[in-house]
Design a protein around this motif. Structure first.
Motif, PDB file in Angstrom:
ATOM      1  N   SER A   1      -6.920  -7.133   9.759  1.00  0.00           N
ATOM      2  CA  SER A   1      -7.659  -5.907  10.074  1.00  0.00           C
ATOM      3  C   SER A   1      -6.724  -4.779  10.481  1.00  0.00           C
ATOM      4  N   GLU A   2      -7.217  -3.543  10.367  1.00  0.00           N
ATOM      5  CA  GLU A   2      -6.441  -2.380  10.812  1.00  0.00           C
ATOM      6  C   GLU A   2      -6.169  -2.468  12.317  1.00  0.00           C
ATOM      7  N   TYR A   3      -7.139  -2.997  13.055  1.00  0.00           N
ATOM      8  CA  TYR A   3      -6.978  -3.133  14.502  1.00  0.00           C
ATOM      9  C   TYR A   3      -5.795  -4.049  14.826  1.00  0.00           C
ATOM     10  N   LEU A   4      -5.715  -5.196  14.125  1.00  0.00           N
ATOM     11  CA  LEU A   4      -4.636  -6.141  14.390  1.00  0.00           C
ATOM     12  C   LEU A   4      -3.291  -5.567  13.962  1.00  0.00           C
ATOM     13  N   LEU A   5      -3.273  -4.869  12.829  1.00  0.00           N
ATOM     14  CA  LEU A   5      -2.030  -4.242  12.381  1.00  0.00           C
ATOM     15  C   LEU A   5      -1.532  -3.233  13.408  1.00  0.00           C
ATOM     16  N   LYS A   6      -2.445  -2.433  13.936  1.00  0.00           N
ATOM     17  CA  LYS A   6      -2.080  -1.442  14.966  1.00  0.00           C
ATOM     18  C   LYS A   6      -1.530  -2.133  16.203  1.00  0.00           C
ATOM     19  N   LYS A   7      -2.114  -3.275  16.560  1.00  0.00           N
ATOM     20  CA  LYS A   7      -1.660  -4.019  17.728  1.00  0.00           C
ATOM     21  C   LYS A   7      -0.232  -4.530  17.529  1.00  0.00           C
ATOM     22  N   TYR A   8       0.057  -4.997  16.307  1.00  0.00           N
ATOM     23  CA  TYR A   8       1.425  -5.434  16.004  1.00  0.00           C
ATOM     24  C   TYR A   8       2.421  -4.313  16.302  1.00  0.00           C
TER      25      TYR A   8
ATOM     26  N   LYS B   1       4.923   1.119   3.863  1.00  0.00           N
ATOM     27  CA  LYS B   1       3.868   0.473   3.082  1.00  0.00           C
ATOM     28  C   LYS B   1       4.197  -1.003   2.878  1.00  0.00           C
ATOM     29  N   LEU B   2       5.463  -1.289   2.567  1.00  0.00           N
ATOM     30  CA  LEU B   2       5.892  -2.670   2.410  1.00  0.00           C
ATOM     31  C   LEU B   2       5.837  -3.412   3.738  1.00  0.00           C
ATOM     32  N   ASP B   3       6.229  -2.747   4.823  1.00  0.00           N
ATOM     33  CA  ASP B   3       6.201  -3.388   6.138  1.00  0.00           C
ATOM     34  C   ASP B   3       4.777  -3.782   6.522  1.00  0.00           C
ATOM     35  N   ASN B   4       3.826  -2.878   6.271  1.00  0.00           N
ATOM     36  CA  ASN B   4       2.409  -3.183   6.516  1.00  0.00           C
ATOM     37  C   ASN B   4       2.007  -4.465   5.788  1.00  0.00           C
ATOM     38  N   LYS B   5       2.367  -4.507   4.517  1.00  0.00           N
ATOM     39  CA  LYS B   5       1.973  -5.644   3.685  1.00  0.00           C
ATOM     40  C   LYS B   5       2.602  -6.943   4.182  1.00  0.00           C
ATOM     41  N   LEU B   6       3.884  -6.875   4.524  1.00  0.00           N
ATOM     42  CA  LEU B   6       4.579  -8.094   4.940  1.00  0.00           C
ATOM     43  C   LEU B   6       4.099  -8.589   6.293  1.00  0.00           C
ATOM     44  N   ILE B   7       3.679  -7.690   7.164  1.00  0.00           N
ATOM     45  CA  ILE B   7       3.098  -8.127   8.449  1.00  0.00           C
ATOM     46  C   ILE B   7       1.831  -8.935   8.184  1.00  0.00           C
TER      47      ILE B   7
ATOM     48  N   THR C   1       5.286   7.924   9.935  1.00  0.00           N
ATOM     49  CA  THR C   1       4.715   7.274   8.746  1.00  0.00           C
ATOM     50  C   THR C   1       3.936   6.026   9.129  1.00  0.00           C
ATOM     51  N   ILE C   2       4.476   5.245  10.105  1.00  0.00           N
ATOM     52  CA  ILE C   2       3.771   4.060  10.593  1.00  0.00           C
ATOM     53  C   ILE C   2       2.417   4.452  11.169  1.00  0.00           C
ATOM     54  N   LYS C   3       2.408   5.489  12.004  1.00  0.00           N
ATOM     55  CA  LYS C   3       1.154   5.904  12.637  1.00  0.00           C
ATOM     56  C   LYS C   3       0.153   6.419  11.604  1.00  0.00           C
ATOM     57  N   LYS C   4       0.655   7.112  10.589  1.00  0.00           N
ATOM     58  CA  LYS C   4      -0.236   7.593   9.532  1.00  0.00           C
ATOM     59  C   LYS C   4      -0.805   6.420   8.729  1.00  0.00           C
ATOM     60  N   SER C   5       0.035   5.404   8.509  1.00  0.00           N
ATOM     61  CA  SER C   5      -0.415   4.260   7.705  1.00  0.00           C
ATOM     62  C   SER C   5      -1.567   3.528   8.367  1.00  0.00           C
ATOM     63  N   LEU C   6      -1.644   3.619   9.708  1.00  0.00           N
ATOM     64  CA  LEU C   6      -2.700   2.937  10.439  1.00  0.00           C
ATOM     65  C   LEU C   6      -4.042   3.645  10.342  1.00  0.00           C
ATOM     66  N   LYS C   7      -4.034   4.871   9.845  1.00  0.00           N
ATOM     67  CA  LYS C   7      -5.268   5.654   9.736  1.00  0.00           C
ATOM     68  C   LYS C   7      -5.926   5.510   8.380  1.00  0.00           C
ATOM     69  N   HIS C   8      -5.266   4.809   7.492  1.00  0.00           N
ATOM     70  CA  HIS C   8      -5.802   4.670   6.139  1.00  0.00           C
ATOM     71  C   HIS C   8      -6.067   3.200   5.834  1.00  0.00           C
ATOM     72  N   LYS C   9      -7.063   2.962   5.036  1.00  0.00           N
ATOM     73  CA  LYS C   9      -7.379   1.587   4.668  1.00  0.00           C
ATOM     74  C   LYS C   9      -6.296   1.033   3.743  1.00  0.00           C
ATOM     75  N   ASN C  10      -5.865  -0.162   4.037  1.00  0.00           N
ATOM     76  CA  ASN C  10      -4.840  -0.806   3.233  1.00  0.00           C
ATOM     77  C   ASN C  10      -5.368  -2.134   2.704  1.00  0.00           C
ATOM     78  N   LYS C  11      -4.865  -2.548   1.551  1.00  0.00           N
ATOM     79  CA  LYS C  11      -5.243  -3.848   1.001  1.00  0.00           C
ATOM     80  C   LYS C  11      -4.376  -4.921   1.665  1.00  0.00           C
ATOM     81  N   LEU C  12      -4.810  -5.300   2.860  1.00  0.00           N
ATOM     82  CA  LEU C  12      -4.047  -6.251   3.654  1.00  0.00           C
ATOM     83  C   LEU C  12      -4.888  -7.485   3.949  1.00  0.00           C
ATOM     84  N   PHE C  13      -4.229  -8.505   4.503  1.00  0.00           N
ATOM     85  CA  PHE C  13      -4.913  -9.750   4.855  1.00  0.00           C
ATOM     86  C   PHE C  13      -5.378  -9.746   6.303  1.00  0.00           C
TER      87      PHE C  13
ATOM     88  N   ASP D   1       6.616  -0.838  19.985  1.00  0.00           N
ATOM     89  CA  ASP D   1       7.051   0.566  20.106  1.00  0.00           C
ATOM     90  C   ASP D   1       7.070   1.281  18.764  1.00  0.00           C
ATOM     91  N   TYR D   2       6.135   0.884  17.911  1.00  0.00           N
ATOM     92  CA  TYR D   2       5.987   1.490  16.586  1.00  0.00           C
ATOM     93  C   TYR D   2       7.267   1.393  15.754  1.00  0.00           C
TER      94      TYR D   2
END
Length: 598
Positions: free
Chosen positions: A56-63, A127-133, A42-54, A68-69
């Motif tokens: 970039s997708e690149y930085l989120l993926k790096k986190y 989804k919540l984890d993405n947002k909180l990061i 689910t984490i890996k899938k979430s990185l392939k879709h645009k999210n309303k985050l503060f 180790d995902y």
């Protein structure tokens, strides 16, 4: 590999408790492994879709990639306590509080948390984890760099420079920390404050100032301060006034004044009845029995304390300025406190083991060692036309019997006009004209010069092209006094002695051209000498009796922080307010709370 470790721990557990139902363990184990793999996918899938985050997708993926995902703020089936701590910390941030929803859309985040608690599926949790990061990352930037739009603030200073010819300098510092790595460390310790503590302000008692805002907000909610009516006369100790009861009640609303005002306990107080022309009190009543209207000794001492904590002349006389301070709206005080907390986020985080703080707005210099105050004195700072810059540096040199290299701007505006009026002005003031800034350079003869040709001549104000340099020799007429403390900086600002000691009697001590004049320079020299072997105090005293210049390079450089704080908590834990002498509070507050949120 993950299956192996889980099975290994299950094997140990079964051996320790052979009564366990092995079939139930296998079912539970299988569900957890499947859920873990589902979570990673689910984490890996979430990185392939645009999210309303503060972020970039690149930085989120790096986190995630360097973790180790694994999620940060959630586990397999629930939200971690660290997530709630993050949100609570943001909600309680007193600087950001007025525009919390604009910064973080905090209402939406709270709703997302509620939804996830009710339905903790892997998809909702991630989804919540993405947002909180992304929330964490943005908040860490605000903690470390401050929230104000710095470019807008600098643009405002440039506008003042163009319109009023006043030059303000303000430097901002921030910790160069890897925000992402700090989150790994915080999650490892299960404590988000591990990350916050590495980037947030370290100014003494800043947290107490933040907590004080909560107290004032409660007082505001309960109705605010007792209102004192405007006065048509000043109130003085020993007299009766109808406003005294209200004044006593108002003072008790400040937590640092905790004395019970009981005038019946007053002894040896000479009571003087004021006349009908200066008071509206009913003089037909028995005033001696009406102690609630008596300006007694206890009130006098506490008025002085109030005046001191608000930067007023501490004379115990209640006039217009004191009434205005007593009636200052709580919300206005809170705004000032928030603005100063923001300023504390612009300062270096490591103030030093032994350091000096000069507060421009307080006209004070304090020296600390291991966060204990070891020295305090009054200072004179730059006037409104020549404001002292805000910055930090390290004191590295002390000069005994300094020469004063007079800035060319002062030469143009003050020295030349004086010479036109009085050709002997230079001799009377012990000033020589040199070919360059070296006090040992050639001295020009100045008799017979027609100084009027240099009046309003711009070249005389030019540091590079001016045809001569004016240097005042050491002595009692030298405005630098007998001691100069150097921390080389691009503003040519330093700490120094002054022959004009009478100015320290003033409450508002903004008189200089930017440098900081010390009321007790020898005390500072003594404090530095305690850890500096190069300074011999007895020998220094002998040198100061003469006129020969002596330079002392320090082995231990001392951090000097020049700040502009109009509200802070003092060394006794009491809140302080000062006048905004440079009119910068409103500018910064407007930019901070009216700017477009990024």
């Amino acid at each position: 590999m993950q299956r192996f470790f889980i099975l290994f721990f299950v094997f140990i557990y079964i051996n320790a408790n052979d009564t366990i139902d092995l079939n139930l363990v296998k079912i539970d184990l299988s569900e957890r492994i499947d859920t873990k793999f589902e979570q990673i996918n689910t984490i890996k899938k979430s990185l392939k879709h645009k999210n309303k985050l503060f972020i970039s997708e690149y930085l989120l993926k790096k986190y995630y990639k360097n973790h180790d995902y694994n999620p940060f703020f959630v586990d397999l089936f629930s939200i971690k306590p660290i997530a709630y701590t993050l949100i609570d910390s943001i909600k309680n941030d007193q600087v950001l509080k007025p525009q919390l929803n604009s910064y973080f859309d905090i209402t939406n985040i709270s709703s997302l948390i509620d939804e996830t608690e009710l339905n903790p599926t892997s998809e909702n949790l991630i989804k919540l984890d993405n947002k909180l990061i992304s929330v964490y990352h943005k908040y860490m930037l605000l903690l470390s760099r401050g929230a104000i739009d710095w470019e807008k603030f600098q643009a405002e200073l440039e506008k003042i420079k163009d319109e009023e010819e006043i030059i303000y300098y303000w430097e901002k510092y921030f910790p160069r920390k890897n925000i992402r790595k700090l989150l790994y460390e915080a999650v490892k310790n299960d404590d988000i404050n591990v990350a916050f503590s590495k980037v947030d302000y370290t100014f003494p008692k800043a947290k107490i100032l933040s907590n004080k805002i909560l107290q004032l907000e409660k007082l505001l909610k309960d109705g605010g301060y007792t209102k004192i009516p405007n006065l048509k006369r000043t109130l003085k100790k020993g007299n009766y006034y109808p406003e005294i009861a209200l004044l006593k009640k108002r003072l008790q609303e400040d937590d640092y004044i905790n004395i019970n005002f009981d005038c019946k306990n007053e002894e040896n107080l000479e009571v003087v009845k004021i006349d009908k022309n200066t008071s509206s009190i009913n003089l037909t009543s028995d005033l001696n029995d009406d102690c609630e209207k008596l300006f007694d000794e206890t009130l006098y001492l506490n008025i002085k304390k109030f005046q001191k904590h608000n930067g007023l002349e501490s004379d115990g006389i209640i006039g217009k300025k004191t009434i205005n301070a007593l009636n200052k709206p709580i919300q206005e005080q809170i705004n000032t406190m928030r603005m100063n907390l923001e300023r504390m986020r612009w300062m270096p985080r490591d103030l030093g083991e032994k350091y000096i703080i000069v507060n421009i707005a307080d006209f004070s210099m304090k020296m600390y060692s291991d966060n204990n105050k070891i020295l305090e004195m009054e200072v004179i700072v730059g006037d409104k036309k020549h404001p002292t810059p805000v910055f930090s540096h390290r004191l590295s040199e002390i000069i005994l019997n300094p020469y004063w290299r007079i800035p060319q701007s002062i030469v143009q505006k003050e020295i030349i006009p004086n010479l036109v009026q009085n050709p002997n002005y230079l001799q009377e003031e012990d000033i020589n004209i040199h070919e360059n800034w070296d006090h040992d350079s050639t001295i020009y003869e100045n008799s017979g010069i027609d100084w009027s040709i240099f009046l309003n001549n711009e070249i005389m104000a030019d540091d590079e092209y001016a045809p001569m340099r004016f240097i005042q020799i050491p002595g009692d007429k030298n405005p630098l006094g007998r001691i100069k403390f150097l921390f080389p900086n691009r503003y040519s600002v330093y700490l120094h002695d002054t022959p004009y000691k009478n100015l320290f009697n003033e409450t508002n001590r903004a008189f200089s051209h930017g440098c900081i004049r010390l009321s007790k320079p020898k005390e500072l020299l003594k404090a530095i000498a305690e850890e500096e072997t190069k300074i011999d105090l007895n020998k220094s005293e002998e040198i100061l009796k003469e006129k020969d210049r002596v330079d002392i390079e320090l082995d231990k450089k001392i951090p000097v922080h020049i700040v502009y704080l109009t509200s802070w908590i003092d060394d006794n834990g009491i809140i302080q307010f000062r006048n905004d002498i440079y009119n910068l509070d409103k500018i910064q507050e407007r930019i901070l709370y009216n700017q477009e949120i990024y």
